[in-house]
Design a protein around this motif. Structure first.
Motif, short mmCIF file in Angstrom:
data_model
loop_
_atom_site.label_atom_id
_atom_site.label_comp_id
_atom_site.label_asym_id
_atom_site.label_seq_id
_atom_site.Cartn_x
_atom_site.Cartn_y
_atom_site.Cartn_z
N UNK A 32 0.88 -0.97 0.30
CA UNK A 32 0.13 -0.16 0.17
C UNK A 32 1.05 1.11 0.24
N UNK A 33 2.11 1.36 1.17
CA UNK A 33 2.90 2.57 0.84
C UNK A 33 3.63 2.59 -0.55
N UNK A 34 4.10 1.73 -0.49
CA UNK A 34 5.13 1.51 -1.75
C UNK A 34 3.61 1.76 -2.77
N UNK A 35 3.24 1.24 -3.17
CA UNK A 35 1.97 1.66 -4.36
C UNK A 35 1.67 3.42 -4.48
N UNK A 36 1.45 3.72 -3.03
CA UNK A 36 0.83 5.48 -3.31
C UNK A 36 2.10 6.24 -3.22
N UNK A 37 2.67 6.05 -2.90
CA UNK A 37 4.97 6.48 -2.53
C UNK A 37 5.44 6.80 -3.71
N UNK A 38 4.79 5.41 -5.06
CA UNK A 38 5.71 5.24 -5.87
C UNK A 38 4.81 5.85 -7.29
N UNK A 39 3.32 6.33 -6.79
CA UNK A 39 2.67 7.46 -7.86
C UNK A 39 2.92 8.35 -7.56
N UNK A 40 3.83 9.05 -6.39
CA UNK A 40 3.90 10.10 -5.49
C UNK A 40 5.28 10.69 -6.39
N UNK A 41 6.00 9.49 -6.61
CA UNK A 41 7.88 9.96 -7.26
C UNK A 41 7.70 10.32 -8.42
N UNK A 42 6.74 9.81 -8.91
CA UNK A 42 6.29 9.78 -10.30
C UNK A 42 6.29 11.60 -10.66
N UNK A 43 5.33 11.18 -9.65
CA UNK A 43 4.36 13.07 -9.51
C UNK A 43 5.12 13.60 -9.73
N UNK A 44 5.70 14.01 -8.71
CA UNK A 44 6.73 14.85 -8.21
C UNK A 44 8.23 14.84 -8.86
N UNK A 45 8.24 14.25 -10.05
CA UNK A 45 9.35 14.31 -10.46
C UNK A 45 10.39 14.88 -10.58
N UNK A 46 9.44 15.86 -12.36
CA UNK A 46 10.61 16.62 -12.14
C UNK A 46 10.46 18.10 -11.26
N UNK A 47 9.25 18.41 -10.86
CA UNK A 47 9.50 19.98 -10.09
C UNK A 47 9.27 19.08 -8.87
N UNK A 48 10.23 18.46 -8.26
CA UNK A 48 10.74 18.13 -6.95
C UNK A 48 11.55 16.85 -6.47
N UNK A 49 12.66 16.56 -7.56
CA UNK A 49 13.39 15.82 -7.79
C UNK A 49 12.29 14.36 -7.40
N UNK A 50 10.73 14.11 -7.68
CA UNK A 50 10.55 12.63 -6.40
C UNK A 50 10.42 12.67 -5.16
N UNK A 51 10.82 13.78 -4.70
CA UNK A 51 10.55 13.86 -3.33
C UNK A 51 8.94 13.17 -2.18
N UNK A 52 8.06 13.44 -3.00
CA UNK A 52 7.17 12.55 -2.37
C UNK A 52 7.30 11.17 -2.06
N UNK A 53 8.15 10.54 -2.52
CA UNK A 53 8.59 8.78 -1.67
C UNK A 53 9.36 9.30 -0.38
N UNK A 54 9.48 9.89 0.03
CA UNK A 54 9.70 10.02 1.19
C UNK A 54 8.45 10.46 1.82
#
Length: 256
Positions: A184-206
């Motif tokens: 659950x955490x991995x799936x949601x944070x993987x999406x967040x990583x992809x979503x923040x990759x351009x503007x935030x270096x994928x920091x959503x995965x943190x």
């Protein structure tokens, strides 16, 4: 160490405040600031490149907030007795927050995107649609779920909500993978990583770090509306600091 849902809310609030301070105060200062006043004179003494790096770092850290809110939204939906009241609360605060959000982020009464409560309200409707689709045990189940997800993504795109389709995909992952905490955490944070990759270096995965420490408990209960009111109030306060302390008027434009 375990974290309750209330502890997660505080982490999300603090990181969101850091993020918005970097945007509403520092990035606007870099674009439009002039010397004057104690705070303005202090900022004027800092090298712009240094200040820019600080602002960017604050915004990077702030990418942690929304995945936590999305995760807690699914938790709230799974445990609420009345999802309609829950959703109505989100809609009310979406209305309350829209002007403070636009003033703080876009330096005007009407902004280019909608505030986070619009995204969360749409997420709740999507989760209700998923729950209805789960009543079917044939091919219709997956078809209905796909249609619900597509409709939610389309709605957030039309509304130009703050996190758009990426936010809906993240919330969907947190809900659909709920039977396995790690997945659950991995799936949601993987999406967040992809979503923040351009503007935030994928920091959503943190966000995975505090979410994996979630205990499943509410923790010490206070006034739950503190968490709801914090969003519009902190945005309004930051805007007023920029307007009245840093003397950056609304007519000077937007960096959002």
């Amino acid at each position: 160490m375990k974290l309750s849902s209330n502890a997660l809310k505080w982490i999300a609030m603090v990181t969101m405040l850091i993020d918005h301070t970097g945007l509403v105060i520092l990035q606007y200062w870099l674009a439009y600031g002039e010397s004057g006043g104690a705070l303005g004179d202090f900022l004027w003494t800092i090298n712009p490149d240094t200040l820019g790096n600080v602002a960017y770092g604050m915004r990077i850290l702030g990418r942690v907030a929304f995945p936590i809110y999305g995760f807690l939204l699914t938790e709230g939906f799974l445990h609420t007795r009345d999802w309609r009241k829950y959703c109505l609360r989100m809609i009310v605060f979406a209305a309350v927050s829209e002007i403070p959000f636009s003033l703080a982020v876009y330096n005007g009464w009407i902004g280019g995107s909608r505030n986070i409560y619009v995204e969360l309200a749409a997420g709740l409707v999507m989760l209700h649609g998923f729950k209805k689709a789960e009543a079917y045990y044939d091919a219709r189940r997956n078809i209905y779920m796909a249609l619900v997800l597509a409709a939610a993504c389309g709605f957030t795109w039309l509304m130009d909500s703050d996190y758009g389709a990426g936010g809906m995909l993240m919330i969907a992952a947190f809900y659909l993978l709920r039977k396995d905490r790690t997945a659950r955490v991995a799936g949601g944070c993987l999406v967040s990583f992809a979503d923040t990759l351009g503007a935030g270096m994928g920091a959503g995965a943190l966000a995975a770090v505090p979410l994996l420490m979630y205990s499943g408990e509410k923790g010490r209960q206070g006034n739950k509306y503190i968490f709801y009111w914090f969003y519009p109030l902190h945005l309004l306060v930051l805007f007023l600091i920029r307007l009245l302390v840093l003397n950056i008027p609304m007519m000077w434009g937007t960096v959002g």
